[in-house]
Design a protein around this motif. Structure first.
Motif: not given
Length: 503
Positions: A76, A78, A82-84, A116-117, A119, A131, A133, A136
């Motif tokens: 998927t 990102m 977004e931050t991981l 929270w997703k 991914i 992980y 996503s 920020k």
């Protein structure tokens, strides 16, 4: 992904997951992560959510999700804003990529009820890393929410469960198919690939198969599916040397062993009762009932420097249902277009193909006749000294191969002039544009003549003043230009040819 129609048990049987070593235990300390091989998703593949705790959480330093040295099949993307976060949990229902099976996707719900997703989930050594996503602007809040010891709920969600269903069905089908090929046809599986939805997966085998062998394998596999053979998992301590030594006793895949970076300390064997035993970390449902294995009866040959193998494609579970529905829809549409019943579509298509071949030949014959007529007219004009033998002929044609048609005229004209008692000097520019023109239309041009330098000069003029693209050698030049062929373009061409006449 379309809804599935598989019949699954409501709960995973308690006998599905079997720890066969008396010294192997599932960690109960919430600050110790359960190793890959004993994860909840591997113990209970039907479990959709789990309350657990956070062991650690850090901001990922990787620019993208790691792929264990290879490109992931289902990743998927990102969003750029977004931050991981890399989150390790005590336990999880989300499967980390491994064994040829892509990673799950899912959700983590923190104590503040925020969702929270996830991914992707990867295996780092023996740990499952989620992980997550995060926008920020929410990174600090997420780090606080996922502090060590925080309670969270890991869940597959609707999208994640559909992927789990698909991946599990395809993975178990691969085990079943590989076992049938190896035990009944002496064809070991060299590798396998679970492609993206809804494409068929494949197993790579050492040689091609006949249609009879494919039909036999399909029938044998489906026979086992209809019997509804049960599936269970046995786990014990991991010892790489013992696994390799026990190659024959342990069944398929034992000689390969787990990946070299696997440090989970758990050896996991997936068993289809009476059919197969394979080392595997993937998720498999408790029964193969209703997989409805279907093998596409064709192979792709894979040529390598020293060997030639083949890929046998197959479908099962939700992908098979999607395949049947899509194929039926296409067949119905084709039948309506061809004004015939579905069973007659192959015959009607054959008729159309034959008719097209005859029509194509007829068009070629007519174009050849027309090219000869045009060539005679041009030859007469050149012989009479019209415009000093420097002529332009523009045509509006919807030929399948317009440049080929112009080439036929040039060839026929060359023969006409060559047969003249005293071949005259000449230069002919042929151009052709389609009957319906737009800004993206393609116009083709061909120049041929008795003076190579003049042919080249006209070609350069077309490139410079009409932005044509092309080239040639000797007495011929061909090219293309885009846009509408207007009167203004004709004027430009006339100017280029006038300069040549004056030389």
């Amino acid at each position: 992904m379309a809804a599935s129609v598989l019949l699954l048990p409501a709960l995973t049987p308690p006998t599905y997951h079997r720890i066969v070593s008396p010294t192997l235990h599932i960690p109960t300390d919430p600050q110790v992560s359960v190793p890959v091989g004993l994860l909840a998703c591997q113990r209970d593949p039907l479990l959709r959510e789990l309350a657990t705790t956070v062991v650690s959480c850090t901001v990922s330093q990787a620019p993208a999700v790691p792929s264990n040295g290879r490109k992931s099949k289902e990743k998927t993307p990102m969003p750029p804003a977004e931050t991981l976060l890399e989150v390790i949990l005590h336990d999880t229902v989300l499967f980390p990529e491994g064994g040829g099976q892509p990673s799950d996707v899912g959700l983590l719900t923190t104590s503040d009820k925020r969702v929270w997703k996830v991914i992707e989930i990867k295996r780092h050594g023996g740990h499952a890393v989620h992980y997550v996503s995060v926008p920020k602007e929410d990174v600090e809040a997420a780090l606080q929410a996922f502090h060590s010891g925080a309670e969270v709920v890991a869940s597959l969600g609707e999208e994640g469960y559909k992927k789990r269903l698909d991946h599990s069905c395809m993975h178990t089908s691969q085990h079943l198919l590989s076992a049938v090929l190896e035990t009944r046809l002496k064809l070991p599986t060299l590798s396998w690939s679970l492609s993206t939805w809804p494409n068929p997966a494949y197993v790579e085998i050492p040689r091609n198969m006949t249609l009879e062998e494919i039909a036999f394998a399909q029938e044998a596999a489906n026979g086992l599916v209809f019997e509804g053979r049960n599936v269970h998992v046995e786990v014990e301590e991991f010892d790489r040397d013992k696994i390799i030594e026990a190659k024959i006793a342990e069944g398929r895949g034992a000689e390969k062993g787990p990946p070299v970076d696997y440090t989970g300390g758990v050896k996991r064997t997936v068993i289809i009762d009476g059919v197969d035993r394979s080392l595997c970390c993937g998720t498999h449902f408790p029964t193969i009932h209703n997989l409805q294995l279907f093998i596409i009866s064709h192979l792709d040959s894979v040529a390598r420097s020293s060997t030639t193998s083949a890929r046998l494609y197959f479908l099962a579970g939700p992908r098979l249902i999607e395949y049947v529905m899509t194929t039926h829809g296409r067949l119905t549409t084709a039948a309506a277009t061809l004004s015939c019943g579905a069973p007659l579509v192959p015959e009607r298509v054959e008729q159309i193909v034959e008719e097209r071949k005859r029509m194509t030949k007829r068009v070629d014959d007519v174009e050849a006749e027309l090219a000869a007529v045009i060539a005679k007219q041009l030859a007469a004009a050149v012989t009479d000294g019209q415009d000093d033998g420097v002529l332009h002929l523009h045509r509006t044609d919807d030929s399948v191969n317009a440049l080929g048609f112009l080439s036929s005229i040039a060839t026929a004209l060359a023969s006409e002039i060559a047969s003249a008692p005293s071949p005259p000097s000449f230069l002919i520019l042929l151009s052709s544009s389609p009957s319906v023109q737009t800004s993206t239309s393609t116009n083709v041009m061909m120049i041929f003549g008795s003076d190579e330098q003049k042919v080249k000069a006209v070609g350069e003029g077309l490139k410079g003043k009409l932005a044509a693209k092309g080239g040639g050698k000797g007495s011929r030049w061909s090219g293309k230009s885009s846009g509408v062929w207007s009167a203004a373009r004709g004027t430009v061409v006339a100017g280029i040819l006038a300069d040549i006449r004056g030389q």
